[in-house]
Scaffold this active site. Structure first.
Site, mmCIF file in Angstrom:
data_model
loop_
_atom_site.group_PDB
_atom_site.id
_atom_site.type_symbol
_atom_site.label_atom_id
_atom_site.label_comp_id
_atom_site.label_asym_id
_atom_site.label_seq_id
_atom_site.Cartn_x
_atom_site.Cartn_y
_atom_site.Cartn_z
ATOM 1 N N GLU A 181 1.128 -1.450 -0.090
ATOM 2 C CA GLU A 181 -0.587 -0.268 0.172
ATOM 3 C C GLU A 181 0.811 1.057 0.247
ATOM 4 O OE1 GLU A 181 0.502 1.240 2.618
ATOM 5 O OE2 GLU A 181 1.473 -0.198 3.614
ATOM 6 N N GLU A 324 4.743 -0.364 1.800
ATOM 7 C CA GLU A 324 5.235 -0.982 0.292
ATOM 8 C C GLU A 324 4.454 -1.995 0.084
ATOM 9 O OE1 GLU A 324 8.440 0.858 -0.710
ATOM 10 O OE2 GLU A 324 8.200 2.319 0.395
#
Length: 358
Positions: A181, A324
């Protein structure tokens, strides 16, 4: 049928499509593992991972060579409250960094033979790039201290984007997923989700995120408390919680988890934000829980309690807090190792080695 109702029906269809965990396949994997040239259980979590993968896929040695890290991106209106050490514009800048291959998750994904799939589900700025999956459900969420972050229709749209992304990748042969994300402010939304769904206080769920000061931490807790007070999310309605205090990228990841499970694909859960999405997915679709693999323990304050809530036992403790998908993609190497041991180690019979006594 109106649009939100149709979207809800599509979500329910994806949830109903999740197959049961194959206990017989997992048992066969454990039996095979016990026949390998080692004391039973001596490879610890590697053995249990192999059994879990067999139960997920229904295959003793599943081919997980095609894998993807799905990075959902979205902005948060709550950034207006000064809850991050970085400005909201960093979301856009980092998405471009992902697309150009320069972020940490890109480096780790290349090392693990994984594709990085970046999806704009809620970035507040226009984005255009040949490698981007553009599925904007909302142009950034609203400030949740003043009302709901998203409408129910926006939430369902983001959720179904995740389901559809997982299905599209599975149709192309992707068999192993990791959650990633990007969204400045999303640890604030995640903390609000976790507090709303578990009853834990913001003091237990709010952490430092991108590295805020002590003063910033107190302000962030107050912001989460205010968001919960203003919106009164229904603890028994995960969609209500997600729409009122969540984020588009968190909703997208929730959908990815459900979509991957519906195709019998293992999904490795990253850090705090991803695990908040996993909690929503588990509340919406308990059948997806056996398809989740906990990757690591984040340094984010509320993550250990959240992992316990889900019953996930993380594989790594590396003091990471980047997000991430970095922790999740690191675990691909461990899954590869578990399957290699299952497929390549000699058994006691084939090696002519005497087995241990009962």
């Amino acid at each position: 049928m109106d649009e939100p109702l149709l979207r809800r029906e599509n979500l329910l269809a994806a949830i109903k499509a999740i197959p049961s965990f194959d206990e017989a396949a997992a048992a066969r994997a454990r039996l095979h593992s016990d026949r390998l040239t080692k004391p039973p259980g001596s490879l610890g979590k590697l053995e249990e991972m192999a059994a879990q993968l067999a139960g997920m896929t229904g295959e003793l040695w599943p081919d997980l060579s095609r894998r993807a890290v799905v990075v959902m991106a979205g902005d948060h209106g709550v950034c207006e409250e000064g809850i991050s050490a970085f400005p909201q514009g960093v979301t856009l800048q980092m998405v471009l960094n992902f697309l150009n291959g320069g972020a940490a998750v890109n480096v780790l994904a290349r090392a693990a033979g994984a594709e990085v799939v970046c999806v704009d589900v809620g970035v507040a700025s226009p984005l255009a790039h040949a490698g981007l999956v553009s599925r904007k459900a909302v142009w950034g969420t609203a400030n949740m201290t003043k009302g709901p972050a998203m409408s129910l229709a926006e939430t369902l749209s983001a959720l179904l984007t995740g389901v559809e992304t997982a299905h599209e990748l599975a149709n192309k042969g992707v068999a192993l997923f990791a959650t990633g994300e990007m969204g400045i402010g999303n640890t604030t939304a995640s903390a609000a989700i976790v507090s709303a769904l578990t009853g834990l206080s913001p003091e237990d769920t709010v952490g430092r995120g991108t590295g805020i000061s002590d003063e910033g931490l107190l302000r962030k807790r107050t912001v989460v408390e205010k968001a919960l007070e203003v919106n009164s999310p229904d603890r028994n309605d995960p969609l209500d919680v997600l729409s009122k205090v969540g984020g588009a990228e968190i909703a997208g990841l929730t959908g990815v988890i459900i979509g991957a499970a519906s195709r019998r694909c293992p999904i490795v859960i990253d850090g705090y934000i991803s695990t908040a999405a996993a909690l929503v997915a588990a509340r919406l679709a308990p059948a997806c829980m056996p398809y989740m693999i906990g990757s690591h323990v984040s340094q984010e304050h509320g993550h250990p309690a959240l992992l316990r809530e889900l019953g996930l036992s993380p594989l790594l403790t590396l003091d990471m807090r980047l997000g991430e998908g970095t922790g999740a993609v690191l675990c691909f190497h461990l899954l590869d190792a578990a399957l290699a041991l299952m497929g390549q180690m000699a058994t006691f019979d084939s090696a002519g080695v005497s087995g241990g006594k009962e």
